[in-house]
Design a protein around this motif. Structure first.
Motif, PDB file in Angstrom:
ATOM      1  N   UNK A  12       0.793  -1.337   0.001  1.00 19.88           N
ATOM      2  CA  UNK A  12       0.217   0.398  -0.272  1.00 19.88           C
ATOM      3  C   UNK A  12       1.403   1.595  -0.002  1.00 19.88           C
ATOM      4  N   UNK A  13       1.720   1.454  -1.057  1.00 24.65           N
ATOM      5  CA  UNK A  13       2.134   2.766  -1.127  1.00 24.65           C
ATOM      6  C   UNK A  13       1.454   3.756  -1.485  1.00 24.65           C
ATOM      7  N   UNK A  14       0.505   4.120  -2.580  1.00 22.62           N
ATOM      8  CA  UNK A  14      -0.262   5.132  -2.375  1.00 22.62           C
ATOM      9  C   UNK A  14      -1.613   5.227  -1.631  1.00 22.62           C
ATOM     10  N   UNK A  15      -2.141   5.411  -1.891  1.00 23.90           N
ATOM     11  CA  UNK A  15      -5.033   5.236  -2.042  1.00 23.90           C
ATOM     12  C   UNK A  15      -4.803   5.578  -3.168  1.00 23.90           C
ATOM     13  N   UNK A  16      -5.079   4.972  -3.921  1.00 24.42           N
ATOM     14  CA  UNK A  16      -5.570   4.709  -4.874  1.00 24.42           C
ATOM     15  C   UNK A  16      -7.005   4.699  -5.095  1.00 24.42           C
TER      16      UNK A  16
END
Lengths: 399, 277
Positions: B2-6
């Motif tokens: 979960x590196x960035x929230x999409x």
């Protein structure tokens, strides 16, 4: 005679940048070098030739020699990279879509190696196809289709489907389909290669008969030298996309242009194994001088010959009588003996065929095969060629 | 991972609610009207015909295209559908299948032809078809409700989406399967693009296209059943009622009805396909 087809520097290069390949070809680089350095495949390399109206022109080469590409360039199933193709003087390479379509419809028939029939159509509707797409009225096209079906000997099979026919019959349909359009030119791409040898020979014979009857200009592709020698008025031999030699069958057999051609010719060189007695015809059409001019003329007429050998009772060869001289002798009421000519060639029964080729191309009379002054047989030009082609003894010669 | 929230969920909802429905709502409404009218015509026609006459037509088609065995099966199946009082439900399902299949054919076959002829079109169409076929069929149901409401129309639309790919794919395949030398022959004789298509390529592709249509019908039937969840009338709604009331008997009756319809449709269309060979 008028040139029906003229091809000038026709070139096809497959690949993404054909111009580069063309430049290198013009500099004289080889096909292999161009492929190595640019990845471009040279299909046909600057081919030039002229074909006369009514000529049977054979293009021969092994697989990969570019012969199938070449024939497809002529009706632009494959677009040429460079060069010109003139058909009846019109340049087909610059035609637009409609002109090209009309030229294909009116001038260029084609027969394919694997028949390429329409499996969902009957024999008749297959043959009609070319007329149907030109909106020829149904009755008219039916009549013309039927005529070509009869021409190729398929009468009675009009309503069969291609998969109900043997290979030979399917190719007859293919031929009829090309003939129905009544184009002057027939392109035949390995038309008989998929047939077994016996059927193939039969089809070759029939094609020659049809050709003499209809006078089409034929371009015939084959990988088989025997077939080329048998069918062609002239033969072009291709290697690596390049035309190596063009000539009559005799010229090619006699003077192979280079090592490549001669290796081909050697492969089938029956001229070294066959001798005169293998191919001579039984001398059954001869006359004795006692029979007189009238009988000689009758014999020539019956056999369809323009000259006849004259022998005495012991079958000793006395001379050759031509039809013109025989008629003269008959009119002047003179002796046959007085009008005999002696400038024909004679040979012994065991002369190799090789030595006869040269003589056969020069002389206009049959060659007499003589042993102990007795006439043993007659060799005509066609028996040398067919002997070279099939290596078969045409007729048993008995004394 | 979960590196960035999409925020795909939020984006999609905003796109649908703030743009798709306000801007294109009228467009979807008119599609809805056309499809709705079409469905009610077909349904009314099927229900207007007396069950006996309809059964006779089906039995005749089965006998003509699939043989005596399937004709007998169709006779017994029709008796069964009538006896469990599912005839009307079966006709409603059949109507959705027919309408969806017609849309699939009318839109799918031309696209199939186009992508057989053009590599560019093919490279665009193929991933879309993959997407249509692999996305779980329930997922279409949600936008279908949003855009077309409840009932037969969203059922037909989602069935259409689910059932079209085989029609497109098999048309493309059928045309590409025509041997190159036959196509070459047609060109060498001077065929136009249209003559090539109608006189050579399509006739030779018909058996393959018919197999595609058969697949389309089967997929349409399975989707028409699932679409009962968004209010499609028919056999699916009987099964759905069985599930929601935990009524095994009702579920089995509806289920057997679907099987009967599926076998009859499959054998008849397969038979038609084989007759064209």
């Amino acid at each position: 005679m008028e040139n029906k087809i003229e091809v000038k520097n026709l070139t096809k290069i497959f690949g993404s940048n054909p111009k580069e390949g063309l430049k290198r070809l013009k500099e004289g680089q080889s096909k292999e070098k161009i492929l190595d350095e640019t990845g471009l495949t040279v299909g046909v390399n600057q081919a030039s030739f002229k074909i006369e109206e009514g000529e049977f022109f054979v293009i021969m080469g092994l697989s990969g020699s570019g012969k199938s590409t070449l024939i497809r360039l002529i009706n632009r199933l494959i677009e040429p990279t460079a060069g010109e193709i003139l058909i009846d003087g019109q340049n087909i390479t610059t035609m637009n879509k409609t002109e090209l379509m009309n030229t294909r419809r009116k001038k260029l028939g084609m027969v394919f190696q694997k028949f390429a029939l329409f499996p969902h159509r009957t024999v008749t509707t297959n043959v009609e196809y070319g007329l149907e797409i030109q909106d020829v009225p149904k009755e008219d096209r039916n009549k013309r289709a039927l005529k070509s079906i009869v021409d190729v000997g398929l009468k009675g099979y009009e309503d069969s489907y291609p998969d109900e026919l043997s290979g030979g019959m399917q190719q007859r349909v293919g031929l009829a389909r090309a003939l129905a359009n009544d184009t002057d030119i027939l392109l035949m791409d390995e038309a008989f290669s998929a047939l077994d040898p016996l059927i193939r020979k039969e089809m070759q014979d029939e094609l020659l008969t049809l050709q003499s009857k209809l006078g089409k200009t034929i371009i015939f592709i084959t990988h088989d030298l025997d077939e080329a020698l048998k069918l062609g008025d002239r033969i072009a031999i291709m290697k690596n996309g390049h035309i190596v030699q063009i000539g009559t069958p005799e010229e090619i057999l006699e003077n192979p242009a280079n090592q490549y051609v001669s290796s081909f010719v050697e492969d089938v060189d029956r001229s070294k194994v066959l001798v005169a007695s293998n191919i001579m015809k039984k001398p059954d059409v001869i006359t004795t001088w006692k029979e007189g001019a009238r009988a000689a003329i009758k014999k020539m007429e019956d056999a369809g010959l323009s000259s006849i050998f004259v022998v005495d009772k012991q079958k000793n060869l006395k001379g050759l009588l031509t039809i013109d001289d025989a008629i003269k002798a008959y009119k002047n009421n003179s002796w046959v003996e007085d009008v005999l000519i002696h400038d024909y060639h004679t040979t012994s029964p065991d002369t190799p065929l090789n030595d006869l080729i040269q003589i056969a191309t020069e002389t206009k009379y049959p060659i007499a095969v003589v042993e102990d002054e007795k006439l043993k047989g007659i060799i005509v030009r066609v028996s040398i060629l067919s002997g070279l082609t099939f290596g078969k003894v045409k007729e048993e010669v008995t004394d | 991972m979960n590196y960035f929230h999409l925020p795909l969920e939020e984006w999609t909802n905003r796109f649908v609610n703030e743009w798709l429905i306000p801007v294109l709502g009228g467009f979807f409404d008119s599609i809805s009207n056309i499809v709705g009218t079409f469905i009610s015509w077909v349904t009314n026609l099927l229900l207007f015909l007396p069950a006996e006459l309809m059964a006779l037509i089906l039995i005749f088609l089965a006998w003509r295209y699939a043989g005596v065995g399937i004709a007998v099966f169709t006779f017994i199946g029709s008796l069964f559908l009538g006896s469990v009082e599912l005839w009307d439900a079966a006709m409603q399902t059949l109507a959705i299948v027919i309408v969806a299949t017609l849309f699939s054919i009318v839109i799918g076959i031309p696209i199939g032809i186009w992508s057989a002829k053009s590599p560019i079109v093919n490279s665009i169409v193929r991933p879309i078809l993959d997407f249509m076929q692999t996305l779980p069929s329930f997922v279409y149901l949600i936008p279908a409700i949003l855009l077309f409401g409840l009932g037969g129309v969203p059922a037909v639309i989602s069935t259409f989406v689910f059932a079209t790919p085989p029609a497109v794919r098999m048309t493309t395949l059928g045309i590409k399967q025509v041997p190159t030398d036959v196509v070459e022959a047609a060109r060498a004789f001077g065929s136009t693009y249209w003559q090539m298509l109608t006189k050579v390529q399509l006739p030779m592709a018909i058996p393959t296209i018919m197999a595609g249509i058969n697949q389309t019908i089967m997929l349409a039937l399975s989707m028409a059943v699932i679409a009962s969840m968004i209010g499609a009338p028919g056999l699916g709604s009987v099964v759905l009622a069985g599930i929601s009331r935990v009524n095994v008997g009702l579920g089995l009756t509806g289920g057997l009805g679907i099987v009967v319809l599926a076998i009859v449709l499959d054998r008849i269309t397969q038979g038609i396909g084989e007759k064209t060979k």
